[in-house]
Design a protein around this motif. Structure first.
Motif, short mmCIF file in Angstrom:
data_model
loop_
_atom_site.label_atom_id
_atom_site.label_comp_id
_atom_site.label_asym_id
_atom_site.label_seq_id
_atom_site.Cartn_x
_atom_site.Cartn_y
_atom_site.Cartn_z
N TYR A 38 17.87 -43.39 -11.46
CA TYR A 38 19.09 -42.49 -11.56
C TYR A 38 19.11 -41.85 -12.68
O TYR A 38 19.33 -40.63 -13.19
CB TYR A 38 20.27 -43.15 -11.33
CG TYR A 38 20.37 -43.81 -9.95
CD1 TYR A 38 20.54 -42.94 -8.61
CD2 TYR A 38 20.36 -45.30 -9.81
CE1 TYR A 38 20.44 -43.40 -7.58
CE2 TYR A 38 20.71 -45.73 -8.51
CZ TYR A 38 20.62 -44.89 -7.42
OH TYR A 38 21.07 -45.27 -5.97
N TYR A 41 16.53 -38.98 -13.15
CA TYR A 41 17.34 -37.58 -12.62
C TYR A 41 18.13 -36.99 -13.85
O TYR A 41 18.02 -35.78 -14.03
CB TYR A 41 18.12 -37.98 -11.45
CG TYR A 41 17.28 -38.36 -10.00
CD1 TYR A 41 16.36 -37.33 -9.47
CD2 TYR A 41 17.62 -39.62 -9.41
CE1 TYR A 41 15.65 -37.78 -8.56
CE2 TYR A 41 16.79 -39.84 -8.42
CZ TYR A 41 15.82 -39.03 -7.62
OH TYR A 41 15.09 -39.35 -6.77
N GLN A 175 22.68 -38.57 -9.79
CA GLN A 175 21.70 -39.05 -8.65
C GLN A 175 21.03 -37.96 -8.22
O GLN A 175 21.36 -36.92 -8.46
CB GLN A 175 22.35 -39.78 -7.64
CG GLN A 175 23.51 -38.93 -6.70
CD GLN A 175 23.96 -39.65 -5.62
OE1 GLN A 175 24.17 -40.79 -5.46
NE2 GLN A 175 23.95 -38.93 -4.48
N TRP A 181 12.29 -35.13 -10.33
CA TRP A 181 11.67 -36.04 -11.37
C TRP A 181 10.82 -35.28 -12.13
O TRP A 181 10.17 -34.77 -11.75
CB TRP A 181 11.42 -37.64 -10.95
CG TRP A 181 12.28 -38.58 -10.71
CD1 TRP A 181 13.51 -38.52 -11.34
CD2 TRP A 181 12.19 -39.51 -9.83
NE1 TRP A 181 14.28 -39.90 -10.78
CE2 TRP A 181 13.19 -40.21 -9.64
CE3 TRP A 181 11.14 -39.87 -8.62
CZ2 TRP A 181 13.59 -41.29 -8.71
CZ3 TRP A 181 11.42 -40.94 -7.82
CH2 TRP A 181 12.58 -41.72 -8.06
#
Lengths: 245, 317
Positions: A38, A41, A175, A181
């Motif tokens: 997370y 992100y 999230q 990524w």
């Protein structure tokens, strides 16, 4: 604009979890550590904002020196500098307190992190940081755009999403799908070696919690297979054995 | 000891997970005061008595119809003080967990989220928290007199223990500064069973071959009064909305029954479902790793099995 991204240093999602020292310590044997998915992100979105707005991105971790490779990876992905608060991240309040205390000394416009770490899964650090700094906190955030002093966010809620506007500064727990990524390239990896990494000593604080021990769930029994031409048998088992239907 | 329970509602109805939070506080053995914010149906509020609330506070100010985290935290802080309560209990959720964190910080409480069972009070006050995305537990001592506890679904279950309670209006002073986050609009599925609330979840993976085949899963879900979920590839491909993605980076569920159809069972998906009481796996590949985590399994073609299963369930009711 100054963006702070807080990252956790956690076992890879495929790790087998074991404990050592009478179930009081996580067993790091054979475990690969990564940037929390997370947090990754949050970092990716921060780097995008850096590219579009010229913001600076500082990445922070509360951890001992073994977390520095994780911070270097974040630098390779594109953060400008790194801060390590030299302490074991014992619990959410402790970590949040260190983040809030450090960020007060700099004054960040946006503080991003993952919605939760994947080791303790508390999902509270962003909110505690917001409360300690007296600024709004929003989580879990799946979309984030910044225009001047104003941010537009989408927050995931049960069964849907909420669209939110908030002025800077604020804290967000992020999230997917806030960004994709990012994988560091060779140039990033080379430049990460020389980017500044500052080590800061933690402030003492009592968070009111103390870990007693860890426990693993009982092993799963073996699966009962049912023939594809005997579907009513499944219903029978769910009703009479599992007592669900 | 007075325990305050924050109850959440959706479309005027109390959420199941909040009823369980009331039951949890009752089982802890204190005088339970429940508090609801914003528009909630009167009969729903009264029904909280059945799960163990002695008193029900209702902060009905229309400014509270929007669930802004800071505003809710400020109201709960005032309610704790007004009731002389040391402990706040609520259900983990996208609203409950951040609110718990802010309240705990305001009042200097020991904070625990993802609590999976009643506290052990034989020596101190020890809670069991789910960690490593359901792969382990931590037993943590909450040392402060003040405590904020966010529970996971199925921590105690819901039991009828009392009779309907009286509703007391609660007026909180609302500071403009707490309204700094503005909710502009909300997009929400209506009339569906919400995934984190559901006792039964029917999930589909890439084995479903396309969004146009979800109808048979929805029929099965309807027959079971279940919520529908999906694997990460399915939400990444845009076949289903993101809020249905179950797994490590999606929704973590803890239903009584989880039915996985055409999902191979990657470890990241298992992390989101390993708190389920029973798992049924239906997959055409007998080597699918998900079978190792299942209680019941069927190897075969989902497009044949699912309609038969739906029929058999309807027949069994």
């Amino acid at each position: 604009m100054k963006i702070l991204v807080c990252i956790s240093h956690v076992p890879d999602t495929t790790s087998k979890i074991n404990f050592a020292d009478n179930n009081t310590k996580f067993d790091i044997n054979g475990v690969q550590f990564i940037i929390g998915p997370y947090d990754d992100y949050a970092l990716a979105r921060a780097i995008e904002l850096k590219e579009t707005t010229g913001a600076t991105v500082t990445v922070l971790n509360v951890g001992l020196s073994d977390t520095e490779p994780t911070l270097r990876k974040a630098l390779a992905i594109g953060a400008d500098d790194a801060v390590r608060i030299n302490a074991e991240p014992l619990d959410s309040y402790f970590v949040a307190f260190q983040i809030a205390d450090y960020s007060k000394s700099i004054g960040y416009d946006v503080i991003l992190m993952g919605r939760e770490s994947i080791d303790y899964n508390g999902g509270v650090v962003h909110s505690i940081v917001g409360e300690l700094l007296g600024i709004p906190s929003v989580s879990p955030v799946m979309k984030l755009d910044i225009d001047g002093n104003k941010a537009k966010l989408a927050r995931e809620i049960e069964g849907g999403k909420e669209f939110i506007e908030v002025n800077l500064p604020f804290v967000a727990g992020c999230q997917e799908p806030i960004a994709e990524w990012k994988i560091p390239n060779m140039r990033g990896i080379m430049s990460a070696r020389t980017k500044p990494l500052t080590v800061v000593e933690p402030k003492p604080v009592d968070s009111g919690v103390a870990l007693q021990r860890f426990e693993l769930p009982p092993p799963k029994g073996s699966v009962r297979m049912i023939k594809a031409d005997n579907v009513p048998e499944l219903v029978n088992l769910l009703k009479n054995e599992a007592k669900i239907l | 000891m007075v325990i305050l329970v924050f109850v959440e509602s959706a479309e005027g109805k109390i959420k199941n997970t909040s009823m369980e939070a009331v039951a949890y506080a009752h089982a802890m053995g204190g005088d339970v005061t429940a508090i609801a914010l914003g528009a909630v149906e009167k009969v729903e509020l009264e029904s909280l008595g059945k799960y163990g609330a002695k008193k029900v506070l209702h902060a009905a100010d229309e400014k509270l119809n929007q669930d802004i985290i800071q505003v809710y935290a400020a109201v709960l802080e005032q309610a704790l003080q007004a009731e002389g309560a040391d402990t706040l209990v609520l259900a983990n959720s996208s609203l409950g967990t951040p609110v718990a964190a802010r309240v705990a910080t305001k009042i200097g409480a020991s904070l625990a989220s993802n609590v999976v069972e009643l506290p052990d009070t034989s020596s101190g006050f020890v809670v069991k928290q789910s960690i490593y995305t359901g792969k382990a537990f931590a037993l943590v001592s909450l040392k402060n007199q003040k405590k904020v506890i966010a529970i996971r679904k199925n921590a105690v279950g819901i039991k009828d223990v009392g009779s309907p309670a009286q509703i007391t209006p609660f007026t909180a002073s609302l500071a403009d500064a707490d309204f700094a986050t503005k909710i502009i609009s909300t997009e929400k599925a209506t009339g569906e069973v919400l995934l984190p609330e559901a006792d039964i979840v029917v999930s589909g993976g890439r084995g479903m071959k396309g969004p146009e085949h979800w109808g048979i899963l929805e029929d099965l879900a309807k027959a079971l009064n279940a919520a529908t979920g999906c694997s990460k590839p399915v939400s990444d491909l845009g076949w289903r909305p993101h809020h249905e993605h179950v797994g490590q980076t999606g929704v973590k569920v803890a239903p009584q029954l989880y039915i996985a159809v055409g999902i191979s069972g990657a470890i990241q998906h298992l992390a989101g479902v390993n708190s389920s009481k029973y798992i049924v796996v239906i997959n055409k590949d007998p080597e699918a790793p998900f079978f190792k985590a299942a209680d019941y399994g069927i190897v075969g073609d989902a497009f044949e099995i699912i309609p038969k299963l739906t029929e058999a369930i309807k027949a069994a009711k």
